[in-house]
Write a protein that holds these residues in place. Structure first.
Motif, mmCIF file in Angstrom:
data_model
loop_
_atom_site.group_PDB
_atom_site.id
_atom_site.type_symbol
_atom_site.label_atom_id
_atom_site.label_comp_id
_atom_site.label_asym_id
_atom_site.label_seq_id
_atom_site.Cartn_x
_atom_site.Cartn_y
_atom_site.Cartn_z
ATOM 1 N N ILE A 116 0.811 -1.165 -0.185
ATOM 2 C CA ILE A 116 -0.046 0.005 -0.108
ATOM 3 C C ILE A 116 0.852 1.164 0.045
ATOM 4 C CG2 ILE A 116 -1.920 1.172 1.166
ATOM 5 C CD1 ILE A 116 -2.625 -1.417 2.299
ATOM 6 N N TRP A 117 0.642 2.144 -0.997
ATOM 7 C CA TRP A 117 1.714 3.265 -1.269
ATOM 8 C C TRP A 117 1.091 4.462 -0.656
ATOM 9 C CZ3 TRP A 117 6.686 2.683 -2.887
ATOM 10 C CH2 TRP A 117 7.022 1.317 -3.494
ATOM 11 N N SER A 118 1.802 5.102 -0.108
ATOM 12 C CA SER A 118 1.490 6.911 0.443
ATOM 13 C C SER A 118 2.282 7.805 -0.257
ATOM 14 C CB SER A 118 1.694 6.691 1.838
ATOM 15 O OG SER A 118 2.906 6.334 2.267
ATOM 16 N N THR A 119 1.938 8.899 -0.318
ATOM 17 C CA THR A 119 2.557 10.104 -0.850
ATOM 18 C C THR A 119 2.686 11.113 0.481
ATOM 19 O OG1 THR A 119 1.771 9.862 -3.047
ATOM 20 C CG2 THR A 119 2.749 12.107 -2.391
ATOM 21 N N GLY A 120 3.732 11.363 0.782
ATOM 22 C CA GLY A 120 3.910 12.166 1.935
ATOM 23 C C GLY A 120 5.150 13.147 2.145
ATOM 24 N N VAL A 121 5.166 13.924 3.005
ATOM 25 C CA VAL A 121 6.076 14.861 3.450
ATOM 26 C C VAL A 121 6.691 14.707 4.731
ATOM 27 C CG1 VAL A 121 6.385 17.226 4.076
ATOM 28 C CG2 VAL A 121 4.995 16.767 1.897
ATOM 29 N N VAL A 122 7.871 14.568 4.760
ATOM 30 C CA VAL A 122 8.814 14.425 6.120
ATOM 31 C C VAL A 122 9.665 15.510 6.394
ATOM 32 C CG1 VAL A 122 10.370 12.785 7.119
ATOM 33 C CG2 VAL A 122 8.700 11.754 5.541
ATOM 34 N N ALA A 123 9.494 15.915 7.438
ATOM 35 C CA ALA A 123 10.358 17.242 7.736
ATOM 36 C C ALA A 123 11.045 16.703 9.101
ATOM 37 C CB ALA A 123 9.350 18.409 8.217
ATOM 38 N N LEU A 124 12.253 17.004 8.949
ATOM 39 C CA LEU A 124 13.206 16.796 10.183
ATOM 40 C C LEU A 124 14.023 18.086 10.561
ATOM 41 C CD1 LEU A 124 14.198 14.020 11.450
ATOM 42 C CD2 LEU A 124 16.144 14.396 9.873
ATOM 43 N N TRP A 125 13.842 18.244 11.907
ATOM 44 C CA TRP A 125 14.767 19.353 12.412
ATOM 45 C C TRP A 125 15.300 19.046 14.073
ATOM 46 C CZ3 TRP A 125 9.285 19.609 12.436
ATOM 47 C CH2 TRP A 125 8.560 19.817 13.649
ATOM 48 N N GLU A 126 16.308 19.979 14.347
ATOM 49 C CA GLU A 126 16.870 19.778 15.503
ATOM 50 C C GLU A 126 16.165 20.795 16.472
ATOM 51 O OE1 GLU A 126 20.900 20.743 15.302
ATOM 52 O OE2 GLU A 126 21.419 18.493 14.500
ATOM 53 N N THR A 127 15.819 20.475 17.648
ATOM 54 C CA THR A 127 15.210 21.160 18.718
ATOM 55 C C THR A 127 16.033 21.346 19.981
ATOM 56 O OG1 THR A 127 12.869 21.694 19.882
ATOM 57 C CG2 THR A 127 13.569 19.408 19.655
ATOM 58 N N ASP A 128 15.257 21.801 21.079
ATOM 59 C CA ASP A 128 16.131 21.933 22.156
ATOM 60 C C ASP A 128 16.196 20.703 22.869
ATOM 61 O OD1 ASP A 128 16.096 24.696 21.890
ATOM 62 O OD2 ASP A 128 14.165 25.004 22.972
ATOM 63 N N PRO A 139 19.133 15.932 19.308
ATOM 64 C CA PRO A 139 17.613 16.215 19.480
ATOM 65 C C PRO A 139 16.934 16.619 18.391
ATOM 66 C CG PRO A 139 18.959 18.378 19.769
ATOM 67 C CD PRO A 139 19.823 17.255 19.557
ATOM 68 N N LEU A 140 16.377 15.482 17.810
ATOM 69 C CA LEU A 140 15.643 15.562 16.423
ATOM 70 C C LEU A 140 14.170 15.384 16.539
ATOM 71 C CD1 LEU A 140 17.825 13.307 14.129
ATOM 72 C CD2 LEU A 140 17.577 15.809 14.053
ATOM 73 N N VAL A 141 13.447 16.040 16.061
ATOM 74 C CA VAL A 141 11.943 15.860 15.695
ATOM 75 C C VAL A 141 11.684 15.620 14.116
ATOM 76 C CG1 VAL A 141 9.782 17.194 16.029
ATOM 77 C CG2 VAL A 141 11.589 17.773 17.591
ATOM 78 N N ARG A 142 10.936 14.691 14.339
ATOM 79 C CA ARG A 142 10.585 14.108 12.597
ATOM 80 C C ARG A 142 8.740 14.081 12.578
ATOM 81 N NH1 ARG A 142 9.371 9.019 10.262
ATOM 82 N NH2 ARG A 142 10.421 8.775 8.198
ATOM 83 N N VAL A 143 8.329 14.893 11.850
ATOM 84 C CA VAL A 143 7.023 15.127 11.205
ATOM 85 C C VAL A 143 6.704 14.346 10.030
ATOM 86 C CG1 VAL A 143 5.152 16.578 10.751
ATOM 87 C CG2 VAL A 143 6.621 17.102 12.505
ATOM 88 N N THR A 144 5.836 13.423 9.869
ATOM 89 C CA THR A 144 5.395 12.765 8.573
ATOM 90 C C THR A 144 3.931 13.162 8.173
ATOM 91 O OG1 THR A 144 4.732 10.697 9.538
ATOM 92 C CG2 THR A 144 6.934 10.923 8.879
ATOM 93 N N ILE A 145 3.567 13.666 7.255
ATOM 94 C CA ILE A 145 2.191 13.888 6.768
ATOM 95 C C ILE A 145 1.866 13.281 5.428
ATOM 96 C CG2 ILE A 145 0.575 15.954 6.408
ATOM 97 C CD1 ILE A 145 2.528 17.609 7.760
ATOM 98 N N SER A 146 1.045 12.268 5.452
ATOM 99 C CA SER A 146 1.098 11.482 4.481
ATOM 100 C C SER A 146 -0.636 11.193 3.728
ATOM 101 C CB SER A 146 1.394 10.043 4.750
ATOM 102 O OG SER A 146 2.742 9.960 4.873
ATOM 103 N N ARG A 147 -0.679 10.964 2.545
ATOM 104 C CA ARG A 147 -1.991 10.449 1.983
ATOM 105 C C ARG A 147 -1.799 8.787 1.338
ATOM 106 N NH1 ARG A 147 -2.031 13.863 -1.882
ATOM 107 N NH2 ARG A 147 -1.355 12.464 -3.710
ATOM 108 N N VAL A 148 -2.412 8.048 2.281
ATOM 109 C CA VAL A 148 -2.395 6.835 1.987
ATOM 110 C C VAL A 148 -3.386 6.117 0.777
ATOM 111 C CG1 VAL A 148 -2.075 4.257 3.005
ATOM 112 C CG2 VAL A 148 -1.419 6.396 4.188
ATOM 113 N N ASP A 149 -2.946 5.415 -0.081
ATOM 114 C CA ASP A 149 -3.842 4.978 -1.292
ATOM 115 C C ASP A 149 -4.429 3.662 -1.005
ATOM 116 O OD1 ASP A 149 -3.022 7.328 -2.521
ATOM 117 O OD2 ASP A 149 -1.267 6.367 -3.646
ATOM 118 N N LEU A 150 -5.069 3.807 0.233
ATOM 119 C CA LEU A 150 -6.035 2.426 0.629
ATOM 120 C C LEU A 150 -7.093 2.161 -0.442
ATOM 121 C CD1 LEU A 150 -6.517 2.737 4.223
ATOM 122 C CD2 LEU A 150 -4.848 1.148 3.109
ATOM 123 N N PRO A 151 -7.285 1.291 -1.166
ATOM 124 C CA PRO A 151 -8.073 0.901 -2.206
ATOM 125 C C PRO A 151 -9.570 1.249 -1.627
ATOM 126 C CG PRO A 151 -6.781 -0.763 -2.107
ATOM 127 C CD PRO A 151 -6.554 0.003 -1.128
#
Length: 265
Positions: free
Chosen positions: A27-39, A57-69
């Motif tokens: 199952i494929w998804s299309t998404g954005v991943v943002a990675l940053w250093e924080t406190d 000190p990393l933070v990772r955000v994923t925001i995806s649209r999943v192609d479920l049939p």
């Protein structure tokens, strides 16, 4: 008597259901991943024992649209880098989902901190906008423009850490000792692009990710991937040590009294 669908399933029916679940296609998804250093202190503050900060000190955000049939799904997460002994991975603080079906399975089986929310990934030419929202607040927004292709990475695995527990029936503590779950995800990426842009964190009493400010943006990418997962119980954890962090899982009206940090915008 006519079939009563709430009645017990036969062993054969249960076996068929399990076999079907084991044969799910990619199952494929299309998404954005943002990675940053924080406190570093902020990351340390959100990690329940026995999890500890890593060397970065990393933070990772994923925001995806999943192609479920026939059942498209928006799925997101906000995680911080964490370690359990020699195992390094990610500890998700919130995982917004657009459908209850995805929410229930993850929470009940793995202990994932999933909540119903709005998950949006939009692309207009080279311009990309992605956001996670709950209670009318887009508490994370990633904005940018595609600046070029990237070579897809080789298939890889990552570990997410979850705490699985049930609040006590009598209104205090837990029904049993909580467990720490290692969820290993295998990822395959078929397309990857670099984004040039920024991450906007907005104040929300229910999703206070603004307490993890962007000190240095590491990267933003847009990709197409498929993921599988398997979990195992790494061990039981101290109920007393975990209780102060249980509010991370729920929308507690008392959080209205939790003001933002001094000096925040």
């Amino acid at each position: 008597m006519a079939r009563v669908r709430y009645g017990a399933r036969t062993a054969a029916e249960t076996a068929v259901a399990r076999a079907a679940a084991a044969r799910l296609p990619d199952i494929w998804s299309t998404g954005v991943v943002a990675l940053w250093e924080t406190d570093p202190d902020a990351v340390a503050a959100v990690l329940p024992p026995p999890l500890e900060p890593t060397g970065r000190p990393l933070v990772r955000v994923t925001i995806s649209r999943v192609d479920l049939p026939g059942y498209p799904l928006g799925a997101g997460s906000v995680s911080v880098a964490a370690a359990h002994g020699a195992v390094e991975g990610w500890y998700p603080l919130v995982m917004p989902m657009t459908h209850e079906r995805a929410l229930i399975g993850g929470r009940e089986v793995f202990g994932e901190p999933k909540k119903l929310g709005e998950v949006v990934v939009e692309r207009d030419g080279l311009v990309v906008n992605a956001r996670l929202a709950r209670h009318g607040i887009a508490f994370v927004e990633v904005r940018g423009a595609v600046s070029g292709p990237l070579p897809p990475p080789a298939p890889a695995e990552r570990t997410d850490f979850y705490f699985k527990f049930l609040p006590g029936v009598e209104g205090a503590g837990f029904d049993a000792d909580p467990v720490l779950v290692h969820c290993v995800r295998g990822e395959k990426v078929r397309r990857l692009e670099r984004l040039t842009g920024d991450v906007v964190l907005r104040e929300s009493m229910y999703d206070p990710v603004a307490d993890l400010p962007v000190r240095r943006l590491v990267e933003i990418t847009l990709g197409e991937k498929t993921t599988d997962q398997r979990g195992r119980v790494a061990g039981r954890v101290s109920a007393e040590a975990l209780l102060p962090y249980v509010h991370q899982r729920y929308d507690d009206p008392a959080q209205i009294h939790d003001g933002p940090p001094e000096g925040s915008v």
